[in-house]
Scaffold this motif. Sequence first.
Motif, PDB file in Angstrom:
ATOM      1  N   MET A  38      37.342  16.372  46.151  1.00  0.00           N
ATOM      2  CA  MET A  38      35.986  16.100  46.773  1.00  0.00           C
ATOM      3  C   MET A  38      35.176  15.798  45.512  1.00  0.00           C
ATOM      4  O   MET A  38      33.937  15.541  45.426  1.00  0.00           O
ATOM      5  N   GLY A  39      35.845  15.611  44.192  1.00  0.00           N
ATOM      6  CA  GLY A  39      35.103  15.228  43.083  1.00  0.00           C
ATOM      7  C   GLY A  39      33.647  16.403  42.731  1.00  0.00           C
ATOM      8  O   GLY A  39      32.778  15.904  42.374  1.00  0.00           O
ATOM      9  N   LYS A  40      34.063  17.718  43.076  1.00  0.00           N
ATOM     10  CA  LYS A  40      33.189  18.538  42.824  1.00  0.00           C
ATOM     11  C   LYS A  40      33.453  19.590  41.535  1.00  0.00           C
ATOM     12  O   LYS A  40      34.821  19.530  41.264  1.00  0.00           O
ATOM     13  N   ASN A  41      32.641  19.903  40.765  1.00  0.00           N
ATOM     14  CA  ASN A  41      32.893  21.050  39.533  1.00  0.00           C
ATOM     15  C   ASN A  41      31.901  22.165  39.495  1.00  0.00           C
ATOM     16  O   ASN A  41      31.562  22.774  38.522  1.00  0.00           O
ATOM     17  N   ASN A  42      31.783  22.696  40.980  1.00  0.00           N
ATOM     18  CA  ASN A  42      31.067  23.857  40.908  1.00  0.00           C
ATOM     19  C   ASN A  42      31.693  25.000  40.342  1.00  0.00           C
ATOM     20  O   ASN A  42      33.067  25.164  40.319  1.00  0.00           O
ATOM     21  N   SER A  43      30.860  25.937  39.726  1.00  0.00           N
ATOM     22  CA  SER A  43      31.854  27.057  39.315  1.00  0.00           C
ATOM     23  C   SER A  43      32.239  27.993  40.387  1.00  0.00           C
ATOM     24  O   SER A  43      31.538  27.887  41.424  1.00  0.00           O
ATOM     25  N   ILE A  44      33.298  28.854  40.411  1.00  0.00           N
ATOM     26  CA  ILE A  44      34.000  29.524  41.228  1.00  0.00           C
ATOM     27  C   ILE A  44      34.177  31.016  40.861  1.00  0.00           C
ATOM     28  O   ILE A  44      34.623  31.361  39.656  1.00  0.00           O
ATOM     29  N   LYS A  45      33.994  31.872  41.402  1.00  0.00           N
ATOM     30  CA  LYS A  45      33.987  33.341  41.259  1.00  0.00           C
ATOM     31  C   LYS A  45      34.839  33.931  42.513  1.00  0.00           C
ATOM     32  O   LYS A  45      34.433  33.987  43.574  1.00  0.00           O
ATOM     33  N   VAL A  46      36.024  34.426  42.424  1.00  0.00           N
ATOM     34  CA  VAL A  46      36.850  35.153  43.301  1.00  0.00           C
ATOM     35  C   VAL A  46      36.880  36.751  43.049  1.00  0.00           C
ATOM     36  O   VAL A  46      37.312  36.846  42.079  1.00  0.00           O
ATOM     37  N   PHE A  47      36.493  37.532  44.132  1.00  0.00           N
ATOM     38  CA  PHE A  47      36.411  38.994  44.094  1.00  0.00           C
ATOM     39  C   PHE A  47      37.740  39.457  44.919  1.00  0.00           C
ATOM     40  O   PHE A  47      38.199  38.704  45.846  1.00  0.00           O
ATOM     41  N   ALA A  48      38.581  40.321  44.264  1.00  0.00           N
ATOM     42  CA  ALA A  48      39.698  40.718  45.022  1.00  0.00           C
ATOM     43  C   ALA A  48      39.546  42.263  45.141  1.00  0.00           C
ATOM     44  O   ALA A  48      39.552  43.063  43.732  1.00  0.00           O
ATOM     45  N   THR A  49      39.741  43.048  46.251  1.00  0.00           N
ATOM     46  CA  THR A  49      39.781  44.293  46.156  1.00  0.00           C
ATOM     47  C   THR A  49      40.739  44.843  47.124  1.00  0.00           C
ATOM     48  O   THR A  49      41.444  44.120  48.074  1.00  0.00           O
ATOM     49  N   ASP A  50      41.139  46.148  46.858  1.00  0.00           N
ATOM     50  CA  ASP A  50      42.302  46.737  47.893  1.00  0.00           C
ATOM     51  C   ASP A  50      42.087  48.356  47.610  1.00  0.00           C
ATOM     52  O   ASP A  50      41.624  48.725  46.452  1.00  0.00           O
ATOM     53  N   ILE A  51      42.237  48.909  48.691  1.00  0.00           N
ATOM     54  CA  ILE A  51      42.343  50.287  48.633  1.00  0.00           C
ATOM     55  C   ILE A  51      43.538  50.943  48.036  1.00  0.00           C
ATOM     56  O   ILE A  51      43.583  52.201  47.653  1.00  0.00           O
ATOM     57  N   ASP A  52      44.657  50.084  47.758  1.00  0.00           N
ATOM     58  CA  ASP A  52      45.985  50.774  47.274  1.00  0.00           C
ATOM     59  C   ASP A  52      45.701  50.443  45.676  1.00  0.00           C
ATOM     60  O   ASP A  52      45.959  49.321  45.231  1.00  0.00           O
ATOM     61  N   THR A  53      45.516  51.587  45.129  1.00  0.00           N
ATOM     62  CA  THR A  53      45.362  51.397  43.517  1.00  0.00           C
ATOM     63  C   THR A  53      46.626  51.100  42.766  1.00  0.00           C
ATOM     64  O   THR A  53      46.606  50.293  41.907  1.00  0.00           O
ATOM     65  N   ALA A  54      47.641  51.577  43.332  1.00  0.00           N
ATOM     66  CA  ALA A  54      49.179  51.156  42.650  1.00  0.00           C
ATOM     67  C   ALA A  54      49.207  49.729  42.754  1.00  0.00           C
ATOM     68  O   ALA A  54      49.721  48.843  41.905  1.00  0.00           O
ATOM     69  N   ALA A  55      49.053  49.156  44.020  1.00  0.00           N
ATOM     70  CA  ALA A  55      49.109  47.640  44.036  1.00  0.00           C
ATOM     71  C   ALA A  55      48.043  46.977  43.204  1.00  0.00           C
ATOM     72  O   ALA A  55      48.680  45.996  42.484  1.00  0.00           O
TER      73      ALA A  55
END
Length: 358
Positions: free
Chosen positions: A336-353
Motif C-alpha cells: 500500500m506504500g505506507k510506512n506507519n510504525s507498527i507495534k505488536v503485543f503478544a500475550t499468553d497465560i502459559d509462561t513456559a510457552a
Amino acid sequence: MSNNKLNKFFVVGIGASAGGLRAIEEFFDYMPSDSGAAFVVVQHLSPDFKSLMKELLERRTQMQVHRVEEGIKLEPNNVYLIPPRKNLFVHNGFLSLTEQDVNPRLHPNYPINLFFESLAKDYADKAIGVILSGSGSDGAQGLPSINEAGGLVFVQSPTTAEFDGMPQSAIATGVVDRVLPPKELAKLIYDIVQMRKVRSPVQDNYTGEIDPKHLKEIIEILNASEKIDFSYYKINTLTRRISRRYSIAGFADLDNYIIRLRDSKEEQNLLLEDLLIGVTSFFRDPEAWKILETKILPNIITHLGEEQLRVWVTACATGEEAYSMVMLLDKVMQQMGKNNSIKVFATDIDTAALSSIW
C-alpha cells in the motif's frame, strides 16, 4: 474435529522408516490381539522392492493383517499396511489411497504426516499417533494435529531406535505424551484402550462428557492452584483433554484421578499443560490470514492516517502467530506504500510457552 460421531474404537497410526521393521515387530510382539483398536502402519517403503511386511507381521500377531486397498473399512483388532508409492488417508472410517509424487526430490512425500492429519480429523480423541525408528522428520508435522484433536501421541525412545531422526523430531514438537521402547508403548496403549472401554456409562454417557460434579471439582482445583478459571472453557474441549490426561496417568476412573490431582502439584501442572493446548505454527489457518491480508488490514490501514498501528495477539503460545502478524503487516504496508510504525503485543497465560519465544 471428527465428523464421524459413531467412532467407538481407537485407531493407532504407526509411522516408521529406516530401522522401523524391528521396532514394528517388537511392538506387535507385545500388543495383544484383542485390544479393540485398529492399527494402521505407515512405513516408508522402497518403490523398487516388494514389501514382505504383511508376511512378517503375520508371524508376530494373531490379528488379521491387510495390505490397504482403496475403500477398505477400518475394523477393530485388524492391522492395515500402506502399499508402496501411495499416500494414505482415512475418512468416515474408510481408507483411501493416492499416488505419491513421482519425483520426490522436487516434491518430497510425507505419508506419515498426511495420514496423521487425516486421522486427527476423522477420529479426534480416539486417534493415537506413534512414531518409531526412522531418519528425517516425517510425522512431526502431523502429530500436533492429533494432540490438538484430543488424541494421544507416543514416540519410541531415541536410545532404542536404530535411527533416531524421526523420534527426535517428534519429541521436539513438544506435544509427545510418553517416550518409551516399542514393547512398553504397546503395553501402555493396550492399557489405555482397555481403561476407556471399562469406564462407566455415567462418566462417558456415549458423548464422552464428564459428570458436571467431577468437572466442577477439577476446575476448582486448578483455579485454586494456578489462579486460572477454566469454567468458561468449551465443555467438549475440557472433557477431551481431561480424559486423555487421566488415561495417560493410568487411572480408570475420575474419582481416584481427582484425589491424585488434588494432592499432586506435578499432576496439576501436567493437566494444565494439556488444557492450554500450545499447538501453533506460522500462518496457521491460511484462510483467516488471507482475509486479514486482502480485506481487514487494508481497510484499517487506509483509515489509519499517520498514526501508529497497534495489534494485540492473544494466546500467542510460542510466538509463531505474533511473528506471522508482523510479517503480514510489513507485506501489506509495502503493497500500500505506507510506512506507519507498527507495534505488536503478544500475550499468553502459559509462561513456559512465553519463555521459549526468546
